[in-house]
Design a protein around this motif. Structure first.
Motif, short mmCIF file in Angstrom:
data_model
loop_
_atom_site.label_atom_id
_atom_site.label_comp_id
_atom_site.label_asym_id
_atom_site.label_seq_id
_atom_site.Cartn_x
_atom_site.Cartn_y
_atom_site.Cartn_z
N ASN A 243 -1.36 0.32 -6.01
CA ASN A 243 -2.63 -0.21 -6.01
C ASN A 243 -3.73 0.74 -5.60
OD1 ASN A 243 -5.01 -1.74 -5.62
ND2 ASN A 243 -4.26 -2.59 -3.64
N GLU B 30 1.43 -8.75 2.94
CA GLU B 30 0.72 -7.56 3.60
C GLU B 30 -0.21 -7.93 4.72
OE1 GLU B 30 -0.42 -4.65 0.15
OE2 GLU B 30 -1.99 -6.06 0.08
N ALA C 11 -2.06 -3.80 8.81
CA ALA C 11 -1.09 -2.73 8.66
C ALA C 11 -1.76 -1.90 7.09
CB ALA C 11 0.19 -3.24 8.25
N ILE C 12 -2.74 -2.46 6.63
CA ILE C 12 -3.45 -1.83 5.43
C ILE C 12 -4.12 -0.66 5.90
CG2 ILE C 12 -4.76 -2.36 3.39
CD1 ILE C 12 -3.76 -5.45 3.48
N GLY D 108 -0.71 1.45 -1.35
CA GLY D 108 -2.26 1.58 -1.52
C GLY D 108 -2.32 3.30 -1.61
N GLY D 109 -2.79 3.83 -0.41
CA GLY D 109 -2.92 5.39 -0.29
C GLY D 109 -1.95 6.11 -0.81
P1 PGA Z 1 -2.11 0.86 2.24
O1 PGA Z 1 -2.48 -0.06 1.23
O2 PGA Z 1 -0.57 1.27 1.45
O3 PGA Z 1 -3.02 2.12 1.90
O4 PGA Z 1 -2.04 0.62 3.47
C1 PGA Z 1 -1.70 -1.26 0.51
C2 PGA Z 1 -2.74 -2.37 0.00
O5 PGA Z 1 -3.62 -2.69 0.33
O6 PGA Z 1 -2.28 -2.89 -0.97
#
Ligand code: PGA
Length: 250
Positions: free
Chosen positions: A12, A168, A172-173, A234-235
């Protein structure tokens, strides 16, 4: 004997990426052509890059997905993109109900369900995101919140294409924090049970992704957990080498 579920690793990109970022996709394509992945690989770039990314990625088997769609097929919705348009750009998946959209744009379960229906109508597989906030977990409400989101965000019919759920935890995001393996196993087990009770075989076979600070260092441990059928990244999906390391952990 039932065939095993093919895992899915989805990147993402969020609001990151211009034409210059396609160099990372070229690099990832090379890596995957050299060593074919044991999973479906999806990249969800900004809408502006769907078509060019698809052109570059398709030969190596990378599939493209949108990050959001409008519930209507067309009309006076300035700035929005429909599921049909995303499919027309070459996508096969679309993320709906990401917590950033639920929190910042007030997206409700009803709206998310409408988007998921629109996605399936357009021939896309929706990746429906669910997850609790830090306060909800602290209060012992994580499972109740996720069960409610599942009940109300997932359409009544999930059809033959099936759906993908991304668990998610909001906290944790992008934070570098992840739940313990036991907590992930517990939540994914609950999601599997609820999907199977409601949809039977289609629920038993739907993929349940983990998302939230997944990176090369923790991917293998997380992907080994029962009922974790991949990740929403994400990142760590922005750089080919990092994303490839996660794909290779499957
Ligand atoms: P992250 O984001 O891997 O940067 O924590 C995941 C997401 O929001 O889908």
């Amino acid at each position: 004997m039932t065939t095993p579920i093919t895992p899915l690793i989805a990147g993402n990109w969020k609001m990151n990426g211009t034409n210059a970022s396609l160099a990372e996709v070229r690099r990832l394509s090379e890596l995957l052509t050299a060593t074919p992945p044991r999973c479906t690989v999806v990249i969800c770039p900004p809408a502006t890059l769907l078509a060019p990314l698809n052109a570059i990625a398709a030969p190596s088997g990378i599939v493209v997905g949108g990050q959001d769609c409008h519930p209507m097929p067309s009309g006076a919705h300035t700035g929005d993109v429909s599921a049909q348009m995303i499919a027309d750009a070459g996508a096969q998946y679309v993320i709906v109900g990401h917590s950033e959209r639920r929190a910042r744009y007030g997206e409700t379960d009803d709206l998310v369900r409408g988007k998921a229906v629109a996605a399936m109508t357009a021939g896309l597989t929706p990746i429906i995101c669910v997850g609790e906030t830090e306060a909800e977990r602290r209060d012992g409400k994580a499972e109740e919140i996720v069960a409610g989101q599942l009940a109300n965000s997932v359409p009544e019919q999930i059809g033959q294409l099936g759906i993908v759920i991304a668990y998610e935890p909001v906290w944790a995001i992008g934070s570098g924090l992840t739940p313990t393996s036991d907590d992930i196993a517990q939540m994914h087990g609950t999601i599997r049970r609820l999907l199977t009770e409601r949809y039977g075989e289609a629920g038993a076979r739907s993929r349940i992704l983990y998302g939230g600070s997944m990176k090369p260092a923790n991917a293998r441990e997380i992907l080994d957990i029962e009922n974790v059928n991949g990740g929403l990244v994400g990142g760590a999906s922005l750089l080919a080498n990092d994303f490839h390391a996660i794909i290779s952990a499957v």
